[in-house]
Design a protein around this motif. Structure first.
Motif, PDB file in Angstrom:
ATOM      1  N   THR A   1      10.273  14.627  12.126  1.00 33.56           N
ATOM      2  CA  THR A   1       9.761  14.494  13.515  1.00 33.56           C
ATOM      3  C   THR A   1       8.275  14.716  13.818  1.00 33.56           C
ATOM      4  N   CYS A   2       7.819  16.006  12.754  1.00 34.46           N
ATOM      5  CA  CYS A   2       6.607  16.195  12.857  1.00 34.46           C
ATOM      6  C   CYS A   2       5.556  14.980  12.584  1.00 34.46           C
ATOM      7  N   GLY A   3       5.982  14.168  11.741  1.00 33.90           N
ATOM      8  CA  GLY A   3       5.096  12.786  11.626  1.00 33.90           C
ATOM      9  C   GLY A   3       5.067  12.332   9.983  1.00 33.90           C
ATOM     10  N   SER A   4       4.877  11.328   9.828  1.00 34.35           N
ATOM     11  CA  SER A   4       4.722  10.908   8.240  1.00 34.35           C
ATOM     12  C   SER A   4       3.192  11.223   7.888  1.00 34.35           C
ATOM     13  N   GLY A   5       3.063  11.231   6.452  1.00 30.82           N
ATOM     14  CA  GLY A   5       1.752  11.516   5.944  1.00 30.82           C
ATOM     15  C   GLY A   5       0.939  10.655   5.853  1.00 30.82           C
ATOM     16  N   THR A   6      -0.199  10.780   5.026  1.00 32.31           N
ATOM     17  CA  THR A   6      -1.214   9.774   4.947  1.00 32.31           C
ATOM     18  C   THR A   6      -1.480   9.394   3.585  1.00 32.31           C
ATOM     19  N   VAL A   7      -1.892   8.075   3.346  1.00 33.61           N
ATOM     20  CA  VAL A   7      -2.515   7.635   2.138  1.00 33.61           C
ATOM     21  C   VAL A   7      -3.965   7.016   2.332  1.00 33.61           C
ATOM     22  N   PHE A   8      -4.868   7.753   1.554  1.00 32.88           N
ATOM     23  CA  PHE A   8      -6.222   7.079   1.588  1.00 32.88           C
ATOM     24  C   PHE A   8      -6.532   6.686   0.154  1.00 32.88           C
ATOM     25  N   LEU A   9      -7.113   5.530   0.137  1.00 32.82           N
ATOM     26  CA  LEU A   9      -7.679   4.887  -0.983  1.00 32.82           C
ATOM     27  C   LEU A   9      -9.291   4.441  -0.879  1.00 32.82           C
ATOM     28  N   SER A  10      -9.916   4.964  -1.962  1.00 36.98           N
ATOM     29  CA  SER A  10     -11.554   4.341  -1.936  1.00 36.98           C
ATOM     30  C   SER A  10     -11.976   4.179  -2.953  1.00 36.98           C
ATOM     31  N   ALA A  11     -12.395   2.958  -3.320  1.00 36.70           N
ATOM     32  CA  ALA A  11     -12.785   2.303  -4.531  1.00 36.70           C
ATOM     33  C   ALA A  11     -14.183   1.643  -4.493  1.00 36.70           C
ATOM     34  N   ASP A  12     -15.235   1.778  -5.236  1.00 44.59           N
ATOM     35  CA  ASP A  12     -16.314   1.197  -5.108  1.00 44.59           C
ATOM     36  C   ASP A  12     -16.143  -0.375  -5.613  1.00 44.59           C
ATOM     37  N   ASP A  13     -15.180  -0.551  -6.489  1.00 40.58           N
ATOM     38  CA  ASP A  13     -15.149  -2.108  -7.138  1.00 40.58           C
ATOM     39  C   ASP A  13     -13.721  -2.579  -6.731  1.00 40.58           C
ATOM     40  N   VAL A  14     -12.675  -2.381  -7.902  1.00 41.73           N
ATOM     41  CA  VAL A  14     -11.538  -3.087  -7.710  1.00 41.73           C
ATOM     42  C   VAL A  14     -10.262  -2.028  -7.484  1.00 41.73           C
ATOM     43  N   ALA A  15      -9.371  -2.508  -6.443  1.00 42.48           N
ATOM     44  CA  ALA A  15      -8.361  -1.787  -6.459  1.00 42.48           C
ATOM     45  C   ALA A  15      -7.077  -2.397  -6.269  1.00 42.48           C
ATOM     46  N   THR A  16      -5.967  -2.011  -7.106  1.00 43.75           N
ATOM     47  CA  THR A  16      -4.980  -2.792  -7.170  1.00 43.75           C
ATOM     48  C   THR A  16      -3.376  -1.868  -6.652  1.00 43.75           C
ATOM     49  N   VAL A  17      -2.708  -2.548  -5.732  1.00 46.73           N
ATOM     50  CA  VAL A  17      -1.513  -1.831  -5.175  1.00 46.73           C
ATOM     51  C   VAL A  17      -0.412  -2.452  -5.585  1.00 46.73           C
ATOM     52  N   PRO A  18       0.462  -2.413  -6.664  1.00 47.94           N
ATOM     53  CA  PRO A  18       1.570  -3.278  -7.075  1.00 47.94           C
ATOM     54  C   PRO A  18       2.911  -2.489  -6.352  1.00 47.94           C
ATOM     55  N   GLY A  19       2.928  -1.429  -6.043  1.00 46.97           N
ATOM     56  CA  GLY A  19       4.029  -0.641  -6.019  1.00 46.97           C
ATOM     57  C   GLY A  19       4.500  -0.164  -4.442  1.00 46.97           C
ATOM     58  N   GLU A  20       5.158   0.423  -4.219  1.00 46.26           N
ATOM     59  CA  GLU A  20       5.579   0.893  -2.788  1.00 46.26           C
ATOM     60  C   GLU A  20       4.989   2.090  -2.474  1.00 46.26           C
ATOM     61  N   ILE A  21       4.542   2.191  -1.112  1.00 45.98           N
ATOM     62  CA  ILE A  21       4.044   3.343  -0.306  1.00 45.98           C
ATOM     63  C   ILE A  21       4.777   3.600   0.837  1.00 45.98           C
ATOM     64  N   ASN A  22       5.512   4.651   1.049  1.00 43.95           N
ATOM     65  CA  ASN A  22       6.378   4.806   1.949  1.00 43.95           C
ATOM     66  C   ASN A  22       5.866   6.175   2.864  1.00 43.95           C
ATOM     67  N   ALA A  23       5.356   5.503   4.066  1.00 35.89           N
ATOM     68  CA  ALA A  23       4.738   6.621   4.962  1.00 35.89           C
ATOM     69  C   ALA A  23       5.580   6.626   6.231  1.00 35.89           C
ATOM     70  N   ASP A  24       6.816   6.391   6.168  1.00 35.59           N
ATOM     71  CA  ASP A  24       7.643   6.485   7.282  1.00 35.59           C
ATOM     72  C   ASP A  24       7.836   7.942   7.826  1.00 35.59           C
ATOM     73  N   SER A  25       8.213   8.007   9.374  1.00 37.29           N
ATOM     74  CA  SER A  25       8.608   9.041   9.802  1.00 37.29           C
ATOM     75  C   SER A  25       9.995   8.511  10.570  1.00 37.29           C
ATOM     76  N   ASN A  26      10.578   9.370  11.413  1.00 37.97           N
ATOM     77  CA  ASN A  26      12.007   9.255  11.987  1.00 37.97           C
ATOM     78  C   ASN A  26      11.988   8.168  13.083  1.00 37.97           C
ATOM     79  N   GLY A  27      10.849   7.536  13.627  1.00 40.13           N
ATOM     80  CA  GLY A  27      10.806   6.499  14.408  1.00 40.13           C
ATOM     81  C   GLY A  27      10.696   6.940  16.045  1.00 40.13           C
TER      82      GLY A  27
END
Length: 725
Positions: free
Chosen positions: A391-417
């Motif tokens: 209930t406090c809230g989910s977290g955050t994910v920040f990504l910064s790249a000058d050139d190439v970024a690949t994201v092949p997997g799961e990122i879970n930033a869920d809260s309780n709704g």
């Protein structure tokens, strides 16, 4: 002298004192005399251990008691402590025992031990070893200053050359840990002018109700290789700190688990810092653990917060090949923090990252990958990244790249709704490909992807299904959507270049995608692209009023206009116009600095006020050590009095104060030394570490820039003053 007289009297009793005869008999009279003598143990001379001959001094097998305050100075001799030789402090109290030599070799099973627990249960003592050349501890050699409470126990190793700790597998080669439940961990410092290689464990762990200690390792123009576990775990009073500051490459092997776990009922995880400060790569091959402890949801203890991992390079890459585990403790503990920002290199992560909150009311963690400009490419793992919360809230994910970024997997930033508290996943690169499942389900959750060339692959998913959840994909060049997009409020495809209208092959977008042009504004991420930028109008006033206590007030006003105005007292009036152009993007910025504050014409400014109080020592004419002490104390007080979120969260504040406190202690120790250089150099390193941490928080926007500037300027001034001592 104290005199005690014992007289025993037997009196004949009668029914009535007035009528009866009284007989008094003295049975014994004795006098006992006692005296207390206080003895100060004399320093132990170096010649008690060995005599230097032909440039060498060999300590033979045997036991050698050494009194506190002894300076075992062997000059330029090569010191060897043979197998079976034991040097032991006679007491934990008093000044440190120092050993100085040209070089040091400890043979197998050679020992340097703190005071026995029977003599100093709460202080194993301080052992400080300084050599101008190399230092080698062979297999089985140890330096141990354990105590029931090891708060004051410390091991300092300083070498002009390399330091190699072979030690004994399965046991700690350096140990300053607590031996009882309530004890705190101690301190281990290693500083080398050559490579540092650690092949056996180091421990500064506490008891279940204590706080973890500190392990600090640094090199000058050299590498650090860790092949064994480092443990600064804590108890109820949180995990400790592991800080490795290499100038060149830093590598931890698969066997080198780094632990700063919390314990007890609700101890929070500690902090791990892995930096390459000049030129080199950081490779994290061993597990990282900063788990928090937790209690029943309904108990008063609740759960502690997960720990923190920070890794930065000045000119090199970062690779994470082992799991990072920083969860909050059961009962509402918040998730941990990961901040990995290589400059001049890329970031590759191939292992799971776990930093969720735990239990009702918990907050999710925060993960930052890369910095732009600076980080070339970013590759996230196929394994999951978890920053979820309650209930406090989910977290955050920040990504910064000058050139190439690949994201092949799961990122879970869920809260309780609930209606608020949804997570944020924000990924930015020149070329961004998402093939994994990104979900920020919960009230107000958001997935935001930004790139020049953006692809949501067929297996990729962006989900924001809580109340008001939305997905926003923005491209200044080509955009292709082949995967799934699901949101409660909206799925928006935002493009900048009319020549690159978004291409949608997916039939799994719900609700239907809204395709818009540059609304909200799309960042120009393709090479050579230019756009009209919006700058900020900033008015900063830094005034110092002279009274008994000097209040230092800083006020910042931020508004979205095209003028920047800064007022500093005193100041000069100058006007500077600069144009910056890069192959990637062009930006034109106009800034004005004057003695008055210019007003905005079309927007309402948002003001933030920060007030700090300055100790009155700044009004005194202090020099040398006194001036340094004053400024270090000023730094500590300014940081301590800020709100807990000024530097991100309380863990960062605690870490900054720990570094500054360590610098203060080193300066105090140097004040008493004939050769203060080593301790002063260590103090400077502590302040520089704090400065880097402060800069990171200012760069991320968590710390007001004017406050960060004030503190970093004071730190730089203090470092310069230390250099003059």
């Amino acid at each position: 002298m104290r005199e005690v007289v014992v007289v025993a009297l037997i009196t004949a009793l009668s029914a009535r004192w007035a009528a009866a005869a009284t007989t008094t008999t003295t049975l014994a009279t004795s006098t006992t005399t006692s005296s207390t003598t206080s003895t100060t143990l004399p320093p132990t001379p170096a010649s008690t251990l060995c005599t230097c001959k032909a440039g060498a001094c060999e300590v033979s097998k045997g036991t050698y008691p050494v009194n506190p305050g002894s300076d075992l100075d062997f000059g330029t001799c090569a010191l060897t402590i043979d197998a079976g030789a034991t040097i032991q402090l006679t007491s934990g109290t008093g000044a440190p025992v120092t050993i100085e030599a040209g070089s040091l070799t400890m043979g197998p099973s050679a020992q340097i031990l703190g005071a026995p627990s029977s003599l100093a249960p709460n202080d194993g003592g301080t052992v400080s070893i300084t050599v101008t050349g190399a230092m080698v501890l062979d297999a089985g050699a140890v330096v141990v200053v354990d105590a029931q409470d090891a708060t004051a126990s410390e091991i300092d190793l300083t070498a002009g050359g390399a330091i190699t700790l072979a030690g004994k597998p399965g046991s700690a080669v350096l140990s300053a840990q607590a031996s009882t439940t309530n004890g705190d961990g101690g301190t281990i410092n290693i500083d080398a002018g050559g490579d540092v290689t650690i092949d056996a464990a180091l421990s500064a762990a506490s008891g279940a109700q204590g706080g973890g200690g500190t392990i600090w390792i640094a090199t000058t123009n050299a590498n650090v290789t860790v092949n064994a576990p480092l443990d600064a775990s804590g108890g109820e009073f949180d995990g400790g700190c592991i800080d490795i500051e290499s100038d060149l490459d830093l590598m931890t092997a698969p066997e080198a688990k780094l632990s700063v776990d919390g314990g007890g009922l609700s101890g929070s995880g500690g902090q791990i810092i892995l930096d390459s400060n000049v030129q080199g790569a950081v490779t994290i091959g061993g597990p990282v653990s900063g788990k928090a402890a937790g209690s029943n949801q309904n108990s008063s203890e609740g759960g502690g917060d997960g720990g923190e991992l920070d890794s930065f390079t000045t000119n090199g890459s970062v690779t994470v090949d082992a799991p990072v585990t920083l969860p909050g403790g059961t009962g509402g503990g918040g998730g941990g923090t990961i901040d990995i920002e290589p400059t001049g290199g890329g970031l590759v992560i191939s292992a799971p990252l776990s930093l969720p909150g735990s239990g009702m009311g918990s907050c999710g963690g925060t993960a930052t990958f890369g910095v732009s400009p600076g980080t070339t490419n970013v590759s996230l793992p196929s394994a999951p990244i978890d920053v979820s919360g309650d209930t406090c809230g989910s977290g955050t994910v920040f990504l910064s790249a000058d050139d190439v970024a690949t994201v092949p997997g799961e990122i879970n930033a869920d809260s309780n709704g609930t209606t608020v508290g949804g997570g944020l996943i924000s990924l930015t690169a020149e070329t961004l490909t998402v093939g994994g499942k990104l979900h920020a389900d919960g009230g107000g959750g958001e997935v935001n992807l930004q790139a020049c060339d953006l692809t949501l692959s067929a297996g990729g998913q962006t989900l924001a299904t809580g109340p008001n959840g939305f997905n926003l994909l923005q491209a200044s060049g080509p955009m292709e959507v082949d995967g799934t997009m699901t949101a409660t409020q909206a799925n928006t495809l935002d493009y900048l270049d009319p020549a690159h209208f978004p291409v949608v092959h997916s039939s799994s977008i719900s609700p239907a995608a809204a395709i818009v042009k540059d609304n909200p504004p799309v960042p120009p991420l393709c090479p050579g692209q230019a756009t009209t930028t919006t700058t900020t109008s900033t008015s900063s006033t830094l005034a110092v009023t002279t009274t008994t206590m000097v209040p230092q007030t800083t006020t910042t006003t931020v508004a979205h206009t095209t003028t920047t105005s800064t007022t500093l007292l005193p100041t000069t009036s100058t006007t500077t116009t600069s144009t910056t152009s890069t192959t990637r993007r062009s930006t034109t910025t106009t800034s004005t600095t004057a003695t008055t504050v210019q007003s905005s014409t079309s927007t309402t400014p948002v003001s933030t006020s920060t007030t700090t109080t300055t100790p009155d020592c700044t009004e005194e004419s202090l020099q040398g050590f006194d001036a340094v002490d004053c400024h270090i104390d000023l730094l500590a007080s300014m940081i301590a009095e800020q709100p807990s979120d000024t530097f991100g969260d309380r863990r960062v504040t605690k870490a900054l104060l720990a570094h500054i406190g360590k610098a203060r202690g080193l300066v105090d120790a140097a004040r008493l030394e004939i050769s203060p250089g080593p301790d002063l150099r260590l103090a400077v390193r502590q302040l520089r570490t704090a400065t880097r941490g402060l800069a990171r928080k200012a760069r991320s926007g968590e710390t007001p820039p004017d406050l960060a500037l004030t503190l970093s300027t004071l730190m730089d001034q203090t470092i310069a003053e230390i250099g003059q001592l």
